[in-house]
Design a protein around this motif. Structure first.
Motif, PDB file in Angstrom:
ATOM      1  N   TYR A   1       0.772  -1.330   0.075  1.00 47.87           N
ATOM      2  CA  TYR A   1      -0.069  -0.019  -0.063  1.00 47.87           C
ATOM      3  C   TYR A   1       0.865   1.182   0.132  1.00 47.87           C
ATOM      4  O   TYR A   1       0.316   2.214  -0.228  1.00 47.87           O
TER       5      TYR A   1
ATOM      6  N   GLN B   1       0.559   0.652  -7.509  1.00 49.71           N
ATOM      7  CA  GLN B   1      -0.609   0.136  -7.007  1.00 49.71           C
ATOM      8  C   GLN B   1      -1.716  -0.172  -7.797  1.00 49.71           C
ATOM      9  O   GLN B   1      -2.362  -1.185  -7.737  1.00 49.71           O
ATOM     10  N   ASP B   2      -1.803   0.581  -9.056  1.00 44.37           N
ATOM     11  CA  ASP B   2      -3.117   0.478  -9.915  1.00 44.37           C
ATOM     12  C   ASP B   2      -2.822  -0.514 -10.684  1.00 44.37           C
ATOM     13  O   ASP B   2      -3.566  -1.394 -11.064  1.00 44.37           O
TER      14      ASP B   2
ATOM     15  N   LEU C   1      -2.602  -6.089  -4.157  1.00 43.73           N
ATOM     16  CA  LEU C   1      -2.326  -4.994  -3.083  1.00 43.73           C
ATOM     17  C   LEU C   1      -2.407  -5.303  -1.837  1.00 43.73           C
ATOM     18  O   LEU C   1      -3.742  -5.579  -1.602  1.00 43.73           O
TER      19      LEU C   1
ATOM     20  N   LEU D   1      -6.813   1.250   6.830  1.00 50.22           N
ATOM     21  CA  LEU D   1      -7.870   1.323   5.710  1.00 50.22           C
ATOM     22  C   LEU D   1      -9.294   1.020   5.837  1.00 50.22           C
ATOM     23  O   LEU D   1     -10.104   1.710   5.335  1.00 50.22           O
TER      24      LEU D   1
ATOM     25  N   HIS E   1      -3.963   6.794  -1.259  1.00 43.22           N
ATOM     26  CA  HIS E   1      -4.394   6.445  -2.567  1.00 43.22           C
ATOM     27  C   HIS E   1      -5.483   5.427  -2.498  1.00 43.22           C
ATOM     28  O   HIS E   1      -6.652   5.769  -3.247  1.00 43.22           O
ATOM     29  N   GLU E   2      -5.241   4.365  -1.648  1.00 43.54           N
ATOM     30  CA  GLU E   2      -6.286   3.376  -1.790  1.00 43.54           C
ATOM     31  C   GLU E   2      -7.342   3.845  -0.850  1.00 43.54           C
ATOM     32  O   GLU E   2      -8.535   3.467  -1.073  1.00 43.54           O
TER      33      GLU E   2
ATOM     34  N   LYS F   1      -9.778   5.659  -2.990  1.00 38.10           N
ATOM     35  CA  LYS F   1     -10.561   4.753  -3.727  1.00 38.10           C
ATOM     36  C   LYS F   1     -11.638   4.414  -3.126  1.00 38.10           C
ATOM     37  O   LYS F   1     -12.969   4.327  -3.550  1.00 38.10           O
ATOM     38  N   ARG F   2     -11.395   3.945  -1.965  1.00 40.82           N
ATOM     39  CA  ARG F   2     -12.553   3.325  -1.204  1.00 40.82           C
ATOM     40  C   ARG F   2     -13.427   3.946  -0.374  1.00 40.82           C
ATOM     41  O   ARG F   2     -14.686   3.810  -0.229  1.00 40.82           O
TER      42      ARG F   2
END
Length: 339
Positions: A51, A58-59, A64, A245, A266-267, A270-271
């Motif tokens: 992460y 990551q993408d 991940l 997360l 970043h993640e 997204k979430r």
């Protein structure tokens, strides 16, 4: 690149670093992404990424995760080659778990202050002073250190594992003293600490974070247990990378101050795209970031090169691998109940 040029590059490859060839042509932009995907298919490779890696890596990753999740994926993969986008000890762990797989790391100078500061020789000396102690070692360590350990832990499973160890024996915990102190407080166990810490997490400033919290009173502070006790004492929630997360995703709060490596944002975005994420401040007022420069050594260009030329490759002595494997397998067996 000619075979002669590549052979010369291989012969000059340093132990900790990545080959540099001035006339090498590397795709850019979308072409680079597609080239990596083509290499993955051609070589039956899997891309594992932490992460904390740059967003583009990551993408493109197949998996991940945090250290525990990636260890499980490394063990279970059917791929011929593992391209490990993380730091050196993580790629080493993948090789320990997969001796027949080729494991490559985009940049072997992607190290770790915790791993570099703890040696197998040092742990042997601690065991000699405390012969009845169990050595529980954080996964952020090199293969030689793992080989001297009784069991490995990650931030995701450490509390459960520590609580399950025999109560009549003290525990030597290495190499992160901050995580160790947090675990001792949570579990009440008698623990002896190696004097190590993460250069990213120890940089957080309790005073500056307190100012952030005062200026944004609706924000919840969340922190990784590698942070110092003063920061953890302020936090509304303390947890592993994956736990942080999940907390942001599921908690009712809409504003969070995040005290861990900024790559996780970043993640998180997204979430939970509707939530506001504020990086926690560090001591250095000239830099408000909390980046791990080791993690950020890996780039898409280096990922492409390591997959194309299958270099740098992680290798190790088989006797060392087998000794390091034992405490990792003990961790994986004990942590099966952790989802």
């Amino acid at each position: 690149m000619s075979t002669e040029t590549l052979d010369k590059a291989k012969s000059n490859l340093p132990v900790r670093g990545f080959l540099k060839i001035d006339d090498l042509i590397i795709p850019k932009g979308e072409e680079l992404v597609q080239a990596i995907l083509d290499l993955k298919k051609e070589k039956n490779a899997v891309i594992l990424a932490h992460y904390y890696q740059p967003p583009a890596i990551q993408d493109i990753a197949d998996f991940l995760g945090d250290s525990l999740q990636l260890a499980r994926q490394a063990k279970d993969t059917d791929a011929n080659m593992i391209a490990f986008c993380g730091v050196h000890f993580m790629a080493e762990a993948a090789k320990i778990l997969n001796p027949t797989k080729k494991v490559v790391l985009p940049d072997t100078q992607a190290g770790c202050s915790l791993a570099d500061g703890c040696s197998g020789e040092g742990l042997r000396a601690m065991r000699a002073k405390h012969p009845n102690a169990i050595i529980a070692t954080y996964i952020n360590c090199n293969a030689e250190t793992k080989a001297e350990s009784d069991i490995i832990v990650t931030s995701s499973n450490a509390e459960t594992i520590i609580e399950s160890l025999p109560k009549d024996r003290p525990i030597i915990f290495a190499p992160d003293k901050n995580l160790g102190r947090y675990l001792a407080k949570k579990t009440g166990r008698d623990m002896i600490f190696w004097d190590g810490s993460c250069i990213v997490h120890e940089a957080f400033s309790m005073e500056r974070i307190a100012q952030q919290m005062a200026s944004v009173p609706e924000a919840k502070l969340i922190a990784h247990p590698e942070s110092e006790s003063a920061v953890l004492d302020l936090a509304h929630f303390v947890g592993s990378t994956s736990a942080l997360l999940n907390y942001v995703e599921k908690d009712e709060a809409t504003v969070f101050i995040v005290a861990t490596e900024e790559g996780i944002l970043h993640e998180m975005r997204k979430r939970a795209p509707h939530k506001q994420l504020i990086p926690a401040l560090v001591f250095d007022e000239s830099c408000n970031c909390s980046e791990c420069f080791y993690m950020k050594r890996n780039t898409m260009e280096k990922l492409y090169l390591c997959m194309k030329y299958e270099l740098p490759e992680i290798t190790m002595d088989e006797d060392l691998r087998l000794r390091a494997l034992k405490p990792i397998e003990a961790m994986l067996d004990m942590s099966k109940m952790i989802k």
